[in-house]
Design a protein around this motif. Structure first.
Motif, mmCIF file in Angstrom:
data_model
loop_
_atom_site.group_PDB
_atom_site.id
_atom_site.type_symbol
_atom_site.label_atom_id
_atom_site.label_comp_id
_atom_site.label_asym_id
_atom_site.label_seq_id
_atom_site.Cartn_x
_atom_site.Cartn_y
_atom_site.Cartn_z
ATOM 1 N N MET A 81 9.589 10.296 92.330
ATOM 2 C CA MET A 81 10.075 9.065 92.195
ATOM 3 C C MET A 81 11.247 9.004 91.536
ATOM 4 N N ASN A 82 11.237 9.576 90.376
ATOM 5 C CA ASN A 82 12.905 9.318 89.605
ATOM 6 C C ASN A 82 14.118 9.918 90.384
ATOM 7 N N HIS A 83 13.908 11.035 91.215
ATOM 8 C CA HIS A 83 14.781 11.511 91.972
ATOM 9 C C HIS A 83 15.207 10.643 93.259
ATOM 10 N N THR A 125 9.975 6.771 98.864
ATOM 11 C CA THR A 125 10.486 7.997 98.133
ATOM 12 C C THR A 125 11.420 8.761 99.374
ATOM 13 N N GLU A 185 15.179 7.568 93.341
ATOM 14 C CA GLU A 185 15.925 6.305 92.992
ATOM 15 C C GLU A 185 17.402 6.723 92.759
ATOM 16 N N GLU A 186 17.564 8.036 92.271
ATOM 17 C CA GLU A 186 19.178 8.580 92.272
ATOM 18 C C GLU A 186 19.609 8.758 93.666
#
Length: 99
Positions: A26-28, A67, A30-31
């Motif tokens: 998920m953190n990737h 995602t 978002e980017e």
């Protein structure tokens, strides 16, 4: 461009066109979403250069459930021995689309 590295568990999509994917953390995701205006060629699809083990390939991420999914082509899976449920390490760089 920004390079991403991550681990993912390979999933098998059993839809009308069966395929194998590596879901992005998920953190990737978002980017990647922030970069999408620069690199997407439509439908939210993001072209990337990816490497798994010693195998490098060009493909496009697909948005799915907040995602993105990295498609794992048969040629890539055969060279790396990857199948559903495997934990893999991916290096990936978004790129402008090939035209």
């Amino acid at each position: 461009m920004v390079q991403f590295t991550f681990e993912a568990t390979v999933i098998h999509w059993r839809g009308p066109s069966p395929f194998f994917f590596a879901p992005l953390p998920m953190n990737h995701a978002e980017e990647i979403r922030r970069l999408s205006k620069l690199v997407s060629y439509g439908w939210g699809v993001i072209p990337v250069d990816a490497t798994i083990g010693s195998v490098s390939f060009y493909t496009s991420l697909f948005p799915k459930d907040e995602t993105y999914l990295l498609p794992l082509k048969d040629a890539v899976r055969k060279k790396t021995g990857i199948t559903a449920g495997d934990l893999i390490f991916v290096e990936m760089t978004p790129r402008p689309p090939r035209r």
